[in-house]
Enzyme design. Sequence first.
Site, PDB file in Angstrom:
ATOM      1  N   GLU A  97     -10.047  -2.275   5.920  1.00 42.76           N
ATOM      2  CA  GLU A  97     -10.517  -2.276   6.787  1.00 42.76           C
ATOM      3  C   GLU A  97     -11.960  -3.205   7.059  1.00 42.76           C
ATOM      4  OE1 GLU A  97      -9.132  -0.794   9.340  1.00 42.76           O
ATOM      5  OE2 GLU A  97      -8.034   0.927   8.524  1.00 42.76           O
ATOM      6  N   ASN A 134      -7.928  -3.997  14.428  1.00 42.77           N
ATOM      7  CA  ASN A 134      -9.365  -4.278  14.153  1.00 42.77           C
ATOM      8  C   ASN A 134      -9.368  -5.474  13.071  1.00 42.77           C
ATOM      9  OD1 ASN A 134      -8.254  -3.268  11.901  1.00 42.77           O
ATOM     10  ND2 ASN A 134      -9.770  -1.423  11.810  1.00 42.77           N
ATOM     11  N   HIS A 161      -7.404  -5.513  10.238  1.00 37.57           N
ATOM     12  CA  HIS A 161      -7.155  -5.215   8.987  1.00 37.57           C
ATOM     13  C   HIS A 161      -5.846  -5.779   8.436  1.00 37.57           C
ATOM     14  CE1 HIS A 161      -4.900  -1.187  10.140  1.00 37.57           C
ATOM     15  NE2 HIS A 161      -4.330  -1.962   9.639  1.00 37.57           N
ATOM     16  N   ASP A 207       0.683  -1.147  -0.083  1.00 37.46           N
ATOM     17  CA  ASP A 207       0.006   0.296  -0.077  1.00 37.46           C
ATOM     18  C   ASP A 207       0.842   1.272   0.134  1.00 37.46           C
ATOM     19  OD1 ASP A 207       0.786  -0.534   2.389  1.00 37.46           O
ATOM     20  OD2 ASP A 207      -1.059  -0.923   3.402  1.00 37.46           O
TER      21      ASP A 207
HETATM   22  C1  F6R Z   1       1.264  -2.030   6.510  1.00 37.08           C
HETATM   23  C2  F6R Z   1      -0.088  -2.370   6.376  1.00 37.08           C
HETATM   24  C3  F6R Z   1      -0.906  -2.431   7.656  1.00 37.08           C
HETATM   25  C4  F6R Z   1      -0.150  -3.191   8.841  1.00 37.08           C
HETATM   26  C5  F6R Z   1      -1.067  -3.036  10.112  1.00 37.08           C
HETATM   27  C6  F6R Z   1      -0.003  -3.350  11.382  1.00 37.08           C
HETATM   28  O1  F6R Z   1       1.754  -1.925   5.005  1.00 37.08           O
HETATM   29  O2  F6R Z   1      -0.486  -2.405   5.421  1.00 37.08           O
HETATM   30  O3  F6R Z   1      -1.835  -3.435   7.468  1.00 37.08           O
HETATM   31  O4  F6R Z   1       0.563  -4.309   8.644  1.00 37.08           O
HETATM   32  O5  F6R Z   1      -1.806  -1.804  10.203  1.00 37.08           O
HETATM   33  O6  F6R Z   1       0.737  -2.120  11.350  1.00 37.08           O
HETATM   34  P1  F6R Z   1       1.997  -2.354  12.735  1.00 37.08           P
HETATM   35  O7  F6R Z   1       2.644  -3.422  12.174  1.00 37.08           O
HETATM   36  O8  F6R Z   1       2.373  -0.885  12.836  1.00 37.08           O
HETATM   37  O9  F6R Z   1       1.351  -2.780  14.223  1.00 37.08           O
END
Ligand code: F6R
Length: 242
Positions: A144, A137, A139, A68
């Site tokens: 989401e 959550n 995701h 992303d």
């Molecule tokens: C990252 C992404 C997000 C993270 C998720 C967890 O490219 O797409 O889905 O993997 O938000 O984030 P952290 O590792 O910071 O807890």
Amino acid sequence: MMKIIRTKDYAELSEKVAELIAKEIRENEKPVIGLATGSTPVGAYQKLIEWYNEGKLDFSNVTTVNLDEYKGLPKDNDQSYWYFMHDNLFNHVNIRPENINLPDGTNEDADAECARYDAVVEGTGGVHIQLLGMGHNGHIAFNEPSDTFSRGTNCVALQQSTIDANKRFFASEADVPRFAYTMGIGTIMAAKKIVIAVNGRAKAETVKAAFTGPVTPRVPASILQFHPEVYVVLDEEAASLL
Ligand code: F6R
């Protein structure tokens, strides 16, 4: 096949994740590796850099596709995922710049950018292993909780909670991007192998829901239960409710 790998702490989790990625880099002539940003994969990237420096890993034939990117942020903005990936991995290994792929946050035309990125991912011939983190959550990437699972790359409006969580990195809340480009759930599920890393007590409930509960778009990571080869790498705290 879903394999749950329990590790004792973040260091062991990072090594395990790096091992799974390194194996694909060694075993494939032209490895295609899917990568993620966020705090979870940083330790694994440090391991990969360490092995590269020791001459145990070669990135010259590696192609990467990231999950992303924020819409509206240029590459040199230090909050862009392009910047994050260069800072945490690409600048420290011998990957070829032309083999690095992320959605282009500066493309204003969302439909065109999503179509372009789907073609890029398809054009790699298939992702050998896709690394994921998971949000509190459930995701994965920027997909989401929702009523449906997304198919291809799409442009998503960030939830207010995400904007609030991210505003500390920007001069003001108004500077936080409102949209992001993300691989879809369908794109992610097309990877041959998936490794999802989750650490910390705060995600233990979601880990239990995602990997032992019903498959539902309300917990996007739960779809991974239907993938043929997924490795769920957890530290002790994230696995504490399993
Ligand atoms: C990252 C992404 C997000 C993270 C998720 C967890 O490219 O797409 O889905 O993997 O938000 O984030 P952290 O590792 O910071 O807890």
